[in-house]
Design a protein around this motif. Sequence first.
Motif, PDB file in Angstrom:
ATOM      1  N   THR A 153       0.812  -1.202   0.000  1.00  0.00           N
ATOM      2  CA  THR A 153       0.000   0.000   0.000  1.00  0.00           C
ATOM      3  C   THR A 153       0.848   1.255   0.000  1.00  0.00           C
ATOM      4  N   SER A 154       2.134   1.113   0.271  1.00  0.00           N
ATOM      5  CA  SER A 154       3.018   2.266   0.269  1.00  0.00           C
ATOM      6  C   SER A 154       3.998   2.128  -0.882  1.00  0.00           C
ATOM      7  N   ARG A 155       4.007   3.118  -1.778  1.00  0.00           N
ATOM      8  CA  ARG A 155       4.852   3.018  -2.972  1.00  0.00           C
ATOM      9  C   ARG A 155       5.745   4.253  -3.078  1.00  0.00           C
ATOM     10  N   ALA A 156       7.004   4.004  -3.359  1.00  0.00           N
ATOM     11  CA  ALA A 156       7.913   5.122  -3.552  1.00  0.00           C
ATOM     12  C   ALA A 156       7.744   5.722  -4.933  1.00  0.00           C
ATOM     13  N   ALA A 157       7.194   4.981  -5.864  1.00  0.00           N
ATOM     14  CA  ALA A 157       6.995   5.480  -7.224  1.00  0.00           C
ATOM     15  C   ALA A 157       5.721   4.857  -7.776  1.00  0.00           C
ATOM     16  N   LEU A 158       5.317   5.305  -8.940  1.00  0.00           N
ATOM     17  CA  LEU A 158       4.072   4.830  -9.524  1.00  0.00           C
ATOM     18  C   LEU A 158       4.225   3.437 -10.097  1.00  0.00           C
ATOM     19  N   LEU A 159       3.318   2.554  -9.721  1.00  0.00           N
ATOM     20  CA  LEU A 159       3.263   1.235 -10.321  1.00  0.00           C
ATOM     21  C   LEU A 159       2.638   1.335 -11.707  1.00  0.00           C
ATOM     22  N   PRO A 160       2.817   0.304 -12.542  1.00  0.00           N
ATOM     23  CA  PRO A 160       2.325   0.372 -13.921  1.00  0.00           C
ATOM     24  C   PRO A 160       0.871   0.783 -14.056  1.00  0.00           C
ATOM     25  N   SER A 161      -0.009   0.196 -13.233  1.00  0.00           N
ATOM     26  CA  SER A 161      -1.439   0.473 -13.386  1.00  0.00           C
ATOM     27  C   SER A 161      -1.766   1.937 -13.150  1.00  0.00           C
ATOM     28  N   GLU A 162      -0.896   2.641 -12.415  1.00  0.00           N
ATOM     29  CA  GLU A 162      -1.150   4.044 -12.111  1.00  0.00           C
ATOM     30  C   GLU A 162      -0.594   4.978 -13.182  1.00  0.00           C
ATOM     31  N   ARG A 163       0.060   4.428 -14.173  1.00  0.00           N
ATOM     32  CA  ARG A 163       0.645   5.242 -15.237  1.00  0.00           C
ATOM     33  C   ARG A 163      -0.211   5.283 -16.490  1.00  0.00           C
ATOM     34  N   VAL A 164      -1.259   4.480 -16.530  1.00  0.00           N
ATOM     35  CA  VAL A 164      -2.016   4.311 -17.769  1.00  0.00           C
ATOM     36  C   VAL A 164      -2.599   5.617 -18.257  1.00  0.00           C
ATOM     37  N   ASP A 165      -3.262   6.367 -17.376  1.00  0.00           N
ATOM     38  CA  ASP A 165      -3.894   7.622 -17.797  1.00  0.00           C
ATOM     39  C   ASP A 165      -2.889   8.570 -18.431  1.00  0.00           C
ATOM     40  N   GLY A 166      -1.728   8.701 -17.797  1.00  0.00           N
ATOM     41  CA  GLY A 166      -0.706   9.605 -18.331  1.00  0.00           C
ATOM     42  C   GLY A 166      -0.215   9.176 -19.704  1.00  0.00           C
ATOM     43  N   LEU A 167      -0.023   7.868 -19.885  1.00  0.00           N
ATOM     44  CA  LEU A 167       0.443   7.371 -21.180  1.00  0.00           C
ATOM     45  C   LEU A 167      -0.602   7.603 -22.274  1.00  0.00           C
ATOM     46  N   VAL A 168      -1.875   7.314 -21.958  1.00  0.00           N
ATOM     47  CA  VAL A 168      -2.939   7.518 -22.948  1.00  0.00           C
ATOM     48  C   VAL A 168      -3.029   8.986 -23.324  1.00  0.00           C
ATOM     49  N   ASP A 169      -2.979   9.890 -22.334  1.00  0.00           N
ATOM     50  CA  ASP A 169      -3.043  11.332 -22.615  1.00  0.00           C
ATOM     51  C   ASP A 169      -1.865  11.776 -23.473  1.00  0.00           C
ATOM     52  N   GLU A 170      -0.680  11.236 -23.185  1.00  0.00           N
ATOM     53  CA  GLU A 170       0.492  11.605 -23.976  1.00  0.00           C
ATOM     54  C   GLU A 170       0.349  11.142 -25.427  1.00  0.00           C
ATOM     55  N   CYS A 171      -0.186   9.925 -25.622  1.00  0.00           N
ATOM     56  CA  CYS A 171      -0.404   9.419 -26.980  1.00  0.00           C
ATOM     57  C   CYS A 171      -1.380  10.318 -27.746  1.00  0.00           C
ATOM     58  N   LEU A 172      -2.483  10.670 -27.110  1.00  0.00           N
ATOM     59  CA  LEU A 172      -3.492  11.487 -27.784  1.00  0.00           C
ATOM     60  C   LEU A 172      -2.959  12.878 -28.093  1.00  0.00           C
ATOM     61  N   GLN A 173      -2.226  13.473 -27.166  1.00  0.00           N
ATOM     62  CA  GLN A 173      -1.679  14.807 -27.394  1.00  0.00           C
ATOM     63  C   GLN A 173      -0.664  14.790 -28.532  1.00  0.00           C
ATOM     64  N   THR A 174       0.180  13.779 -28.580  1.00  0.00           N
ATOM     65  CA  THR A 174       1.173  13.679 -29.662  1.00  0.00           C
ATOM     66  C   THR A 174       0.482  13.498 -31.010  1.00  0.00           C
ATOM     67  N   LEU A 175      -0.583  12.708 -31.049  1.00  0.00           N
ATOM     68  CA  LEU A 175      -1.336  12.533 -32.292  1.00  0.00           C
ATOM     69  C   LEU A 175      -1.938  13.856 -32.756  1.00  0.00           C
ATOM     70  N   ARG A 176      -2.453  14.645 -31.819  1.00  0.00           N
ATOM     71  CA  ARG A 176      -3.023  15.943 -32.184  1.00  0.00           C
ATOM     72  C   ARG A 176      -1.976  16.864 -32.809  1.00  0.00           C
ATOM     73  N   GLU A 177      -0.749  16.753 -32.320  1.00  0.00           N
ATOM     74  CA  GLU A 177       0.302  17.681 -32.747  1.00  0.00           C
ATOM     75  C   GLU A 177       1.089  17.201 -33.957  1.00  0.00           C
ATOM     76  N   MET A 178       0.802  16.005 -34.454  1.00  0.00           N
ATOM     77  CA  MET A 178       1.529  15.490 -35.621  1.00  0.00           C
ATOM     78  C   MET A 178       1.250  16.354 -36.844  1.00  0.00           C
ATOM     79  N   GLU A 179       2.301  16.792 -37.495  1.00  0.00           N
ATOM     80  CA  GLU A 179       2.146  17.667 -38.661  1.00  0.00           C
ATOM     81  C   GLU A 179       1.929  16.878 -39.946  1.00  0.00           C
ATOM     82  N   SER A 180       2.465  15.694 -40.024  1.00  0.00           N
ATOM     83  CA  SER A 180       2.351  14.892 -41.247  1.00  0.00           C
ATOM     84  C   SER A 180       1.052  14.092 -41.250  1.00  0.00           C
ATOM     85  N   PRO A 181       0.146  14.360 -42.205  1.00  0.00           N
ATOM     86  CA  PRO A 181      -1.100  13.578 -42.290  1.00  0.00           C
ATOM     87  C   PRO A 181      -0.835  12.083 -42.473  1.00  0.00           C
ATOM     88  N   ALA A 182       0.214  11.765 -43.247  1.00  0.00           N
ATOM     89  CA  ALA A 182       0.527  10.351 -43.491  1.00  0.00           C
ATOM     90  C   ALA A 182       0.956   9.663 -42.191  1.00  0.00           C
TER      91      ALA A 182
END
Length: 638
Positions: free
Chosen positions: A266-295
């Motif tokens: 119950t005590s964690r010094a850092a984030l376990l994998p399951s707690e990182r999912v939201d951040g990873l999904v948000d990063e993927c979506l933001q990067t897709l929005r900012e992609m300049e190449s349509p291809a």
Amino acid sequence: MTIEVTESVRRHAILIGVPDYQHESYLPLRAAGNSVAAMRQVLEDAELCDWPDKITVLDSRAPASELLVDIEDLAEATTEVLLLYYVGHGDLTRRGELCLTVRGTRPDRLRNTSLPWESVAECLQASPAGVRITILDCCFAGRAIEALSGTESTLLANLTDVRGIYTLTATMGNNVAHVPRGELQEHACTSFTDTLVGLMREGLPGKPTKLSFEVLFPELKRRLQVAKLPLPNQRGTDTVAHFPFVANRALRPGAVASPGHGQRTTSRAALLPSERVDGLVDECLQTLREMESPADRQRTLSNVAEVLTAADPAKARILVELAANEAERVKVLAPMALALADIDQLRAIELIDLIADRHPVKYQTMARAAVLMATARPRESQALAAAAIRLTSRVVTDSNNEHEFGLAIDARATAAAITDPDRGERLLRSMPSTGSRSWAMSNVATAIAVTDPERAERLANSIAESDAKVAALIGIAAVIAPHRRTEALADAAAATLEQVERGRPVTRAVHLIGTALPRIIRVVVPRDLNLAEYIVRLFPEHPLRAHGLARLARQIAGFAPGFVTGYLTEAEEMVPVRPHPRDFLGTMALLAAGWSQVRAADAVTFANRAEILARDGASDPERVTNLALLAARWAERP
């Protein structure tokens, strides 16, 4: 005599484990040493077992005659509570009497070189302890129960009249106990002890603050039954089955499981994998929005739609909004629908409806989704299949384009074959003899497997194109996973894969097996853990084996936690120092998720390594694809 008893002890636990043998008839049993260590650890944990005043581990290298004297002396000196725990090979005399083997046991002189259960029982009978508990983790241990029930020797039958004896055995009757295979024994306990110790460490929600064997046994039996392992047996007299053997840790707020037994800290010094999912999904979506190449954006949308849907179905809907045109939307909607076909069939159908009827991908997706839904949602499956057949009618009748005609026949035959294999094969024969015909045969074989696995296998084995044949065999195995025929199909697929790889190191078959393996493991594990492990080990010297072991560990964490460490350790050793993301990123993601079930520190370490591997030197499309994979793996529920 190997030990000296100088004074009486109120509550005494005696442990015996036999990891190796002198006689070649008895295979080494390294898991026995691990099991004794695990049992000793829980008994020494004052928060769990506060009753033992003394724990004695007897040396199994001593002659059997000396060990028997030790047991007798220790039992005689125990005044209140006596526990005898044994793990090793059990063997039967010619008369069918159970003997507990030791290091020097000889099968041709069994009674004189082992611990006959009859003699051990006499020691129990002589003890003044009011509560006597024996736990036998060995083959044929159920014979001890039969003896106590009066079906064996008269002496043992008399024990049933003695107050305060409880016997728990790893098997019933003459059944053989289960241990991990080969090298896994380096890290694992026996299946029975692993499950029992895990249960003692975890506790049971909603049960009393102290757990007796009366409470523990039903859950122990259930967990072993779920894992398709030998079932235990018990016999108690008077009030011994009610003895408060272990504290119920599940009732203690903020409880932390000891390493290796499947409970998160119950005590964690850092984030376990399951707690990182939201951040990873948000990063993927933001990067897709900012992609300049349509291809780049279109290619990446297609690559990540399925895995992002698995990670976060709600947020994945944003992918549809990011699609700039109909072509991009189709490339997103189809994989999203197929990702949901196993877990949210109604939502999958809604996504398929968003694809324009005129697009070939629609009826192809309908047919494939109908196969995936056939078992869980037969009514919806039949409706999708009928709709696919209707959509392809015009194409089959009017199209002059051979490629379009082939796609339509493929979907039409696949959809029909789910409920009518004859019709599916008839439609297949009308397809032009092109390269795509092999893949159509593969799809139809998978569909036929829903109702006729043997016929499906015959069709799959008639496919000449190697990659398509592998796809068919693996597809059939995934559909019929509850059946034992999965073993034969996986064998055939592995043999075909081996032949293919001799000529082409990287093939579509490798990808297909990697894609199908998770579904096969997910369905097989609850029914037959041995079969699931067998399937994974069909792929030696290949990243798929490491991936499969890590996934296996993730899948069994809930009911066989002791196996988790062995599988994860073996998979970890197969990951090179500088792994290639394409081959090992998924495995490293699963290792992080798996370790989160048993050791938080290792989980964080692997999660960090996986993210570094996903980002290091990657272009935006590669980074989004890699991070989406991590998110999907870490969002999975075993």
